[in-house]
Design an enzyme around this catalytic site. Structure first.
Site, PDB file in Angstrom:
ATOM      1  N   ALA A 187      13.068  50.908  44.478  1.00  0.00           N
ATOM      2  CA  ALA A 187      14.143  49.968  44.815  1.00  0.00           C
ATOM      3  C   ALA A 187      13.564  48.690  45.427  1.00  0.00           C
ATOM      4  CB  ALA A 187      15.130  50.625  45.765  1.00  0.00           C
ATOM      5  N   GLY A 212      43.296  46.926  20.215  1.00  0.00           N
ATOM      6  CA  GLY A 212      42.240  45.934  19.981  1.00  0.00           C
ATOM      7  C   GLY A 212      42.217  44.851  21.035  1.00  0.00           C
TER       8      GLY A 212
HETATM    9  C1  HXC Z   1      53.812  44.755  16.427  1.00  0.00           C
HETATM   10  C2  HXC Z   1      54.588  45.097  18.534  1.00  0.00           C
HETATM   11  C3  HXC Z   1      53.351  45.650  18.923  1.00  0.00           C
HETATM   12  C4  HXC Z   1      52.324  45.726  17.951  1.00  0.00           C
HETATM   13  C5  HXC Z   1      54.667  45.678  20.614  1.00  0.00           C
HETATM   14  N1  HXC Z   1      55.366  45.141  19.601  1.00  0.00           N
HETATM   15  N2  HXC Z   1      53.441  46.017  20.205  1.00  0.00           N
HETATM   16  N3  HXC Z   1      54.804  44.659  17.301  1.00  0.00           N
HETATM   17  N4  HXC Z   1      52.603  45.275  16.713  1.00  0.00           N
HETATM   18  N5  HXC Z   1      51.138  46.214  18.227  1.00  0.00           N
HETATM   19  C6  HXC Z   1      56.739  44.656  19.631  1.00  0.00           C
HETATM   20  C7  HXC Z   1      57.759  45.775  19.805  1.00  0.00           C
HETATM   21  O1  HXC Z   1      58.063  46.355  18.578  1.00  0.00           O
HETATM   22  C8  HXC Z   1      58.937  44.998  20.386  1.00  0.00           C
HETATM   23  O2  HXC Z   1      59.578  44.322  19.351  1.00  0.00           O
HETATM   24  C9  HXC Z   1      58.260  43.946  21.232  1.00  0.00           C
HETATM   25  O3  HXC Z   1      56.906  43.848  20.771  1.00  0.00           O
HETATM   26  C10 HXC Z   1      58.203  44.315  22.711  1.00  0.00           C
HETATM   27  O4  HXC Z   1      57.697  45.634  22.818  1.00  0.00           O
HETATM   28  P1  HXC Z   1      58.395  46.761  23.725  1.00  0.00           P
HETATM   29  O5  HXC Z   1      57.791  48.051  23.320  1.00  0.00           O
HETATM   30  O6  HXC Z   1      59.867  46.630  23.650  1.00  0.00           O
HETATM   31  O7  HXC Z   1      57.924  46.293  25.167  1.00  0.00           O
HETATM   32  P2  HXC Z   1      57.423  47.177  26.371  1.00  0.00           P
HETATM   33  O8  HXC Z   1      58.355  48.303  26.608  1.00  0.00           O
HETATM   34  O9  HXC Z   1      57.154  46.204  27.486  1.00  0.00           O
HETATM   35  O10 HXC Z   1      56.031  47.825  25.899  1.00  0.00           O
HETATM   36  C11 HXC Z   1      54.944  46.974  25.570  1.00  0.00           C
HETATM   37  C12 HXC Z   1      53.810  47.817  24.960  1.00  0.00           C
HETATM   38  C13 HXC Z   1      54.354  48.700  23.822  1.00  0.00           C
HETATM   39  C14 HXC Z   1      53.198  48.689  26.067  1.00  0.00           C
HETATM   40  C15 HXC Z   1      52.723  46.873  24.500  1.00  0.00           C
HETATM   41  O11 HXC Z   1      55.083  47.862  22.928  1.00  0.00           O
HETATM   42  C16 HXC Z   1      53.289  49.382  23.070  1.00  0.00           C
HETATM   43  O12 HXC Z   1      52.798  50.467  23.476  1.00  0.00           O
HETATM   44  N6  HXC Z   1      52.887  48.805  21.896  1.00  0.00           N
HETATM   45  C17 HXC Z   1      51.863  49.416  21.068  1.00  0.00           C
HETATM   46  C18 HXC Z   1      50.530  49.294  21.714  1.00  0.00           C
HETATM   47  C19 HXC Z   1      49.433  49.845  20.850  1.00  0.00           C
HETATM   48  O13 HXC Z   1      49.314  51.066  20.646  1.00  0.00           O
HETATM   49  N7  HXC Z   1      48.673  48.920  20.240  1.00  0.00           N
HETATM   50  C20 HXC Z   1      47.625  49.314  19.340  1.00  0.00           C
HETATM   51  C21 HXC Z   1      47.836  48.604  18.032  1.00  0.00           C
HETATM   52  S1  HXC Z   1      46.531  49.048  16.960  1.00  0.00           S
HETATM   53  P3  HXC Z   1      61.180  44.122  19.333  1.00  0.00           P
HETATM   54  O14 HXC Z   1      61.425  43.380  18.073  1.00  0.00           O
HETATM   55  O15 HXC Z   1      61.765  45.485  19.365  1.00  0.00           O
HETATM   56  O16 HXC Z   1      61.476  43.342  20.579  1.00  0.00           O
HETATM   57  C22 HXC Z   1      45.211  48.175  17.521  1.00  0.00           C
HETATM   58  C23 HXC Z   1      43.909  48.548  16.866  1.00  0.00           C
HETATM   59  C24 HXC Z   1      42.918  47.434  16.926  1.00  0.00           C
HETATM   60  O17 HXC Z   1      45.267  47.311  18.334  1.00  0.00           O
HETATM   61  C25 HXC Z   1      41.541  47.976  17.111  1.00  0.00           C
HETATM   62  C26 HXC Z   1      40.495  46.889  17.115  1.00  0.00           C
HETATM   63  C27 HXC Z   1      39.228  47.342  17.766  1.00  0.00           C
END
Ligand code: HXC
Length: 520
Positions: A411, A176
């Site tokens: 154009a 999102g």
């Molecule tokens: C909760 C999250 C999170 C999320 C990351 N974290 N994304 N917590 N919700 N969406 C947390 C991790 O658990 C971790 O916590 C900390 O943030 C750091 O993340 P890491 O993975 O350790 O960091 P990194 O390796 O740098 O990777 C970052 C990242 C990856 C690329 C953003 O975390 C990731 O792929 N996250 C998910 C991204 C995603 O798919 N988002 C979609 C969500 S659904 P700890 O406690 O372990 O440090 C969405 C739908 C909305 O957004 C639609 C609206 C139109």
């Protein structure tokens, strides 16, 4: 131990709470952020805003007790630093997501902090700058996180065309998190350390069976060169934040104001001998429109938007006698300056931005036509070319066009012709303004004659020369009133400045309607 309930004790306790809140996710995570070459949310704001101008809002906001967030450790600020401050003395609202707190993920309270900021920014008429570093919707909060995004998207749209919105992507912008920036006016991505994607590489692999990397999927090179998602890139975080300040200097604070007039020190009468010899004798030879831009606008300064995408059209901000203007220019060096799908979208987006924020549009025209062919037709050059046409028609800001060489066919009409209510149309004596190029015209008009001719090549040449004499001259267009003046290239700068100043008080009201139906 019992808390100290004296006034002194309460004040001390307050200071301790503030200090703790400032730590975000804690020193370990701050160190990890630094190790990636990234600043923290607060360090970024300190670099962006005028010294000591930041006023924070919502420092003690914490997450809502919903879903898997029930009973979890609370972080003051809930992963986003919000508030207001000044850039070059002008009020701006800012939010900066804190990756050290739950990966900068957006929960409902986090979103509310941002939407409250938007409500204030809209009431006071000041830009919003968002620094994005987030894993997207906070998964543990479930639908309440999605609700937060929905509320934010609604504010983005409400604010669109009212206050400038600038998004800086300084880390992941996933799920999102991509759509809020996408709804704002301008996006800046930090090269090599920012990524924007709807779904990450792992999900892409499991759902689509496609192997890809973060960089390929959503790195700056994808979005600056191919997708047209990011308007600018900065080589690092400092450069990206400096870009925000530069962009703002060209924009008003809101749709009811004008951009600041600054640095009006370049001679407004300055002529350019170079422009008299820039057009090659061979009409098919290219020249560089950037050189034309450098000669005309104040100090040769030009802040290009989308510098890497659809390079057959050039767009960006510059100044004329200190007045902020938007430039839309064909680039003969790329695809001969022909308009294709991406160029049409690029031009249209920029014209609408300028029109929203009272920035006059100066068009430099050298366009042989819309790019023909199966690929463009099947992908919708009709629908997309119409966007550029729509945007030019819709724009009521001062519009000035200079035709430097070719202006052919559809154009010609699209590129700020007089017929789309352009206020002043200039042409250089080197202009060729015609319904189509001589080659195509002669092939259509004299096909039978050429087939029957003993020497079709010589006859074709004669017919083309005749056609060019009759139709290519800008004097025909001027005699019909479609061109206001034919000017020497060297005097382009003073002539545009002279044309612009009476237009600065231009007011043009169109028929009232809910909104037009731009061909999306
Ligand atoms: C909760 C999250 C999170 C999320 C990351 N974290 N994304 N917590 N919700 N969406 C947390 C991790 O658990 C971790 O916590 C900390 O943030 C750091 O993340 P890491 O993975 O350790 O960091 P990194 O390796 O740098 O990777 C970052 C990242 C990856 C690329 C953003 O975390 C990731 O792929 N996250 C998910 C991204 C995603 O798919 N988002 C979609 C969500 S659904 P700890 O406690 O372990 O440090 C969405 C739908 C909305 O957004 C639609 C609206 C139109």
């Amino acid at each position: 131990m019992e808390p100290d309930k004296s006034v002194k004790g309460k004040l001390l306790n307050h200071q301790q709470r503030v200090d703790k809140a400032m730590e975000g996710g804690g020193q370990k995570r701050i160190d990890a952020q630094h190790a990636k070459g990234k600043f923290t949310a607060r360090e970024r704001l300190a670099r962006l805003l005028d010294p000591d101008s930041f006023v924070e809002t919502g420092l003690f906001v914490t997450h809502k007790e919903v879903g898997l967030m029930r009973g979890r450790q609370k972080f003051d600020g809930d992963g986003v630093v919000t508030g207001y401050g000044r850039i070059d003395g002008r009020l701006v609202y800012v939010f900066s997501q804190d990756f050290t707190v739950l990966g900068g993920s957006l929960g409902n309270a986090h979103a509310r902090k941002i939407t409250n900021l938007y409500d204030l920014a809209l009431k006071t008429g000041a830009p919003v700058i968002g620094i994005n570093d987030s894993g997207g919707a906070r998964i543990q909060e479930g639908i309440d996180a999605l609700a937060g995004y929905g509320e934010l998207f609604f504010r983005n749209v409400e604010a669109s065309g009212v206050i400038p919105q600038i998004s800086v992507i300084m880390g992941p912008s996933a799920g999102g998190a991509v759509y809020s920036p996408a709804l704002t006016d301008l996006i800046i991505m930090v090269e090599d350390s920012s990524h924007m994607f709807v779904t990450g590489p792992e999900v892409v692999k499991s759902v689509m069976g496609e192997e890809t990397s973060f960089e390929e999927l959503g790195g700056f090179s994808t979005h600056a060169f191919k997708s047209g998602v990011t308007h600018f890139t900065g080589r690092n975080e400092e450069e990206s934040l400096e870009l925000v300040k530069k962009i703002l200097s060209y924009l008003p604070s809101n749709n009811l104001g004008d951009a600041p007039i600054i640095n009006a020190t370049d001679d407004k009468e300055r002529m350019s001998g170079k422009l008299n010899s820039i057009i090659p004798d061979d009409p098919k030879a290219a020249y560089d429109m950037y050189e034309v831009i450098r000669e005309i606008f104040d100090h040769g300064d030009f802040l290009e938007v989308f510098p890497h995408w659809a390079k057959n059209i050039i767009i960006g901000f510059a100044r004329l006698n200190g007045v902020s203007v938007g430039i839309v220019a064909n680039q003969p060096k790329v695809l001969a300056g022909a308009l294709d799908i991406n160029a049409s979208i690029k031009g249209a987006k920029f014209i609408r931005l300028c029109d929203s924020f009272n920035i006059p549009i100066i068009s430099l025209v050298d366009v042989p036509g819309f790019l023909p062919g199966k690929d463009q037709e099947s992908r919708g050059i009709i629908r997309n070319g119409a966007k550029l046409l729509y945007a030019y028609c819709e724009a009521t800001v001062p519009k000035i066009a200079v035709t430097t060489r070719k202006a052919f066919g559809g154009a010609y009409i699209v590129m700020s012709s007089k017929h789309l209510q352009t206020d002043v149309n200039f042409a250089w004596p080197t202009s060729q303004i015609a319904v189509m190029g001589s080659e195509g015209a002669v092939n259509i008009l004299y096909r039978r004659e050429l087939k029957a001719s003993d020497d079709p090549d010589t006859r074709r040449k004669e017919l083309q020369d005749e056609y060019e004499k009759e139709f290519y001259s800008p004097y025909t267009a001027a005699s019909l009133g479609h061109i206001d003046a034919i000017i020497n290239p060297s005097e382009t700068r003073p002539r545009i400045i002279e044309a612009l100043w009476p237009l600065l008080t231009k007011r043009e009201t169109r028929m009232k309607k809910k909104h037009g139906n731009i061909p999306l």
